[in-house]
Motif scaffolding. Structure first.
Motif, PDB file in Angstrom:
ATOM      1  N   GLN A   8       0.772  -0.989   0.012  1.00  0.00           N
ATOM      2  CA  GLN A   8       0.029   0.121   0.174  1.00  0.00           C
ATOM      3  C   GLN A   8       0.905   1.266  -0.088  1.00  0.00           C
ATOM      4  O   GLN A   8       1.927   1.238   0.244  1.00  0.00           O
ATOM      5  CB  GLN A   8      -0.771   0.216   1.101  1.00  0.00           C
ATOM      6  CG  GLN A   8      -1.987  -1.251   1.171  1.00  0.00           C
ATOM      7  CD  GLN A   8      -3.140  -0.776  -0.166  1.00  0.00           C
ATOM      8  OE1 GLN A   8      -3.356   0.071  -0.287  1.00  0.00           O
ATOM      9  NE2 GLN A   8      -3.554  -1.973  -0.662  1.00  0.00           N
ATOM     10  N   VAL A   9       0.196   2.412   0.027  1.00  0.00           N
ATOM     11  CA  VAL A   9       0.971   3.666  -0.400  1.00  0.00           C
ATOM     12  C   VAL A   9       0.392   4.648   0.770  1.00  0.00           C
ATOM     13  O   VAL A   9      -0.702   4.684   0.978  1.00  0.00           O
ATOM     14  CB  VAL A   9       0.587   4.409  -1.587  1.00  0.00           C
ATOM     15  CG1 VAL A   9       1.506   5.642  -1.715  1.00  0.00           C
ATOM     16  CG2 VAL A   9       1.352   3.388  -2.761  1.00  0.00           C
ATOM     17  N   HIS A  10       1.334   5.215   1.761  1.00  0.00           N
ATOM     18  CA  HIS A  10       1.025   6.086   2.705  1.00  0.00           C
ATOM     19  C   HIS A  10       1.361   7.577   2.157  1.00  0.00           C
ATOM     20  O   HIS A  10       2.510   7.869   1.881  1.00  0.00           O
ATOM     21  CB  HIS A  10       1.521   5.763   3.889  1.00  0.00           C
ATOM     22  CG  HIS A  10       1.160   6.634   5.079  1.00  0.00           C
ATOM     23  ND1 HIS A  10      -0.177   6.874   5.566  1.00  0.00           N
ATOM     24  CD2 HIS A  10       2.100   7.493   5.685  1.00  0.00           C
ATOM     25  CE1 HIS A  10       0.016   8.159   6.550  1.00  0.00           C
ATOM     26  NE2 HIS A  10       1.371   8.223   6.595  1.00  0.00           N
TER      27      HIS A  10
ATOM     28  N   PHE B 198       5.931   0.161  -6.548  1.00  0.00           N
ATOM     29  CA  PHE B 198       6.804  -0.243  -7.759  1.00  0.00           C
ATOM     30  C   PHE B 198       7.179   1.157  -8.404  1.00  0.00           C
ATOM     31  O   PHE B 198       8.387   1.425  -8.712  1.00  0.00           O
ATOM     32  CB  PHE B 198       6.272  -1.125  -8.925  1.00  0.00           C
ATOM     33  CG  PHE B 198       6.219  -2.315  -8.386  1.00  0.00           C
ATOM     34  CD1 PHE B 198       4.663  -2.918  -8.488  1.00  0.00           C
ATOM     35  CD2 PHE B 198       7.067  -3.253  -7.846  1.00  0.00           C
ATOM     36  CE1 PHE B 198       4.602  -4.255  -8.158  1.00  0.00           C
ATOM     37  CE2 PHE B 198       6.877  -4.516  -7.617  1.00  0.00           C
ATOM     38  CZ  PHE B 198       5.818  -5.226  -7.669  1.00  0.00           C
ATOM     39  N   ARG B 199       6.082   2.037  -8.454  1.00  0.00           N
ATOM     40  CA  ARG B 199       6.360   3.250  -9.275  1.00  0.00           C
ATOM     41  C   ARG B 199       5.296   4.351  -8.837  1.00  0.00           C
ATOM     42  O   ARG B 199       4.104   4.069  -8.759  1.00  0.00           O
ATOM     43  CB  ARG B 199       6.515   3.103 -10.658  1.00  0.00           C
ATOM     44  CG  ARG B 199       6.709   4.358 -11.636  1.00  0.00           C
ATOM     45  CD  ARG B 199       6.928   3.896 -13.075  1.00  0.00           C
ATOM     46  NE  ARG B 199       7.174   5.089 -13.760  1.00  0.00           N
ATOM     47  CZ  ARG B 199       7.339   5.065 -15.110  1.00  0.00           C
ATOM     48  NH1 ARG B 199       7.261   3.934 -15.829  1.00  0.00           N
ATOM     49  NH2 ARG B 199       7.311   6.277 -15.831  1.00  0.00           N
TER      50      ARG B 199
ATOM     51  N   GLU C 298      -0.627   8.651  -7.993  1.00  0.00           N
ATOM     52  CA  GLU C 298      -1.065   7.455  -8.681  1.00  0.00           C
ATOM     53  C   GLU C 298       0.009   6.570  -8.580  1.00  0.00           C
ATOM     54  O   GLU C 298       1.062   7.147  -9.076  1.00  0.00           O
ATOM     55  CB  GLU C 298      -1.402   7.837  -9.984  1.00  0.00           C
ATOM     56  CG  GLU C 298      -1.763   6.716 -10.902  1.00  0.00           C
ATOM     57  CD  GLU C 298      -2.099   7.110 -12.364  1.00  0.00           C
ATOM     58  OE1 GLU C 298      -1.473   8.085 -12.854  1.00  0.00           O
ATOM     59  OE2 GLU C 298      -2.562   6.028 -13.119  1.00  0.00           O
ATOM     60  N   ALA C 299      -0.129   5.352  -7.918  1.00  0.00           N
ATOM     61  CA  ALA C 299       0.840   4.514  -7.747  1.00  0.00           C
ATOM     62  C   ALA C 299       0.486   3.222  -8.292  1.00  0.00           C
ATOM     63  O   ALA C 299      -0.606   2.650  -8.480  1.00  0.00           O
ATOM     64  CB  ALA C 299       1.445   4.682  -6.381  1.00  0.00           C
TER      65      ALA C 299
ATOM     66  N   ILE D 240      -0.488  -6.694  -7.204  1.00  0.00           N
ATOM     67  CA  ILE D 240      -1.555  -7.102  -7.177  1.00  0.00           C
ATOM     68  C   ILE D 240      -2.401  -6.314  -7.550  1.00  0.00           C
ATOM     69  O   ILE D 240      -3.199  -6.516  -8.765  1.00  0.00           O
ATOM     70  CB  ILE D 240      -2.117  -7.902  -5.905  1.00  0.00           C
ATOM     71  CG1 ILE D 240      -1.123  -9.011  -5.598  1.00  0.00           C
ATOM     72  CG2 ILE D 240      -3.460  -8.092  -5.922  1.00  0.00           C
ATOM     73  CD1 ILE D 240      -1.561  -9.753  -4.079  1.00  0.00           C
ATOM     74  N   ILE D 241      -2.817  -5.084  -6.898  1.00  0.00           N
ATOM     75  CA  ILE D 241      -3.642  -4.082  -7.393  1.00  0.00           C
ATOM     76  C   ILE D 241      -3.487  -3.516  -8.675  1.00  0.00           C
ATOM     77  O   ILE D 241      -4.258  -3.032  -9.402  1.00  0.00           O
ATOM     78  CB  ILE D 241      -3.863  -3.057  -6.305  1.00  0.00           C
ATOM     79  CG1 ILE D 241      -4.292  -3.409  -5.041  1.00  0.00           C
ATOM     80  CG2 ILE D 241      -4.607  -1.871  -6.720  1.00  0.00           C
ATOM     81  CD1 ILE D 241      -4.280  -2.840  -3.729  1.00  0.00           C
ATOM     82  N   GLY D 242      -2.280  -3.216  -8.918  1.00  0.00           N
ATOM     83  CA  GLY D 242      -1.772  -2.392 -10.183  1.00  0.00           C
ATOM     84  C   GLY D 242      -1.807  -0.942  -9.973  1.00  0.00           C
ATOM     85  O   GLY D 242      -1.502  -0.332  -8.574  1.00  0.00           O
ATOM     86  N   ARG D 243      -2.027  -0.151 -10.946  1.00  0.00           N
ATOM     87  CA  ARG D 243      -2.298   1.435 -10.506  1.00  0.00           C
ATOM     88  C   ARG D 243      -3.476   1.702 -10.141  1.00  0.00           C
ATOM     89  O   ARG D 243      -4.535   1.287 -10.514  1.00  0.00           O
ATOM     90  CB  ARG D 243      -2.206   1.984 -11.960  1.00  0.00           C
ATOM     91  CG  ARG D 243      -0.744   1.924 -12.763  1.00  0.00           C
ATOM     92  CD  ARG D 243      -0.541   2.223 -14.099  1.00  0.00           C
ATOM     93  NE  ARG D 243      -0.760   3.674 -14.254  1.00  0.00           N
ATOM     94  CZ  ARG D 243      -0.208   4.361 -15.104  1.00  0.00           C
ATOM     95  NH1 ARG D 243       0.419   3.896 -16.307  1.00  0.00           N
ATOM     96  NH2 ARG D 243      -0.117   5.854 -15.192  1.00  0.00           N
ATOM     97  N   ASP D 244      -3.289   2.669  -9.114  1.00  0.00           N
ATOM     98  CA  ASP D 244      -4.341   3.203  -8.304  1.00  0.00           C
ATOM     99  C   ASP D 244      -4.173   4.737  -7.681  1.00  0.00           C
ATOM    100  O   ASP D 244      -2.813   5.027  -7.541  1.00  0.00           O
ATOM    101  CB  ASP D 244      -4.859   2.249  -7.125  1.00  0.00           C
ATOM    102  CG  ASP D 244      -6.460   2.323  -7.044  1.00  0.00           C
ATOM    103  OD1 ASP D 244      -7.016   1.395  -6.038  1.00  0.00           O
ATOM    104  OD2 ASP D 244      -7.054   3.159  -7.434  1.00  0.00           O
TER     105      ASP D 244
END
Length: 120
Positions: A1-3, A29-30, A98-99, A103-107
């Motif tokens: 996840q991204v915080h 990843f990016r 946008e990261a 599994i989730i991919g871009r979100d």
């Protein structure tokens, strides 16, 4: 996840300046686009500024020439330099990114917000 965590908001007089920062952390990843939205009391959330991973920018008409977005990809951080602030800039400012994550991919991911109040 991204915080995402914003900082730099506060109370400033009309004509003053503030600099908002937003740092992204977590397992991704990016990061692609980063940017800022704002929401004033009783209003819908609106785009303030956006910057792509290759530094293309776009701004809301109401902030052009006064606010400047930039990013440091090495630090996964986006900035918003706010000059010549007006009372109508008063709002909660939200950072987004946008990261790409496993599994989730871009979100899209959002910070909790930082309050900017422009008042004398």
């Amino acid at each position: 996840q991204v915080h995402l965590e914003e900082s730099g908001g506060g109370l400033v007089q009309p004509g003053g300046s503030l600099r908002l920062s937003c740092a992204a952390s977590g397992r991704f990843f990016r990061i692609y686009d980063m940017g800022w939205y704002r929401q004033a009391a009783g209003q819908q959330r609106e785009l303030v500024a956006r910057i792509s991973d290759d530094d293309h920018t776009n701004y809301a008409d109401s902030v052009k020439g006064r606010l400047t977005i930039s990013r440091d990809n090495a630090k996964n951080t986006v900035y918003l330099q706010m000059n010549s602030l007006k009372p109508e800039d008063t709002a909660m400012y939200y950072c987004y990114a946008e990261a790409e994550v496993i599994i989730i991919g871009r979100d899209d991911y959002w910070g909790p917000g930082t309050q900017v109040t422009v008042s004398s």
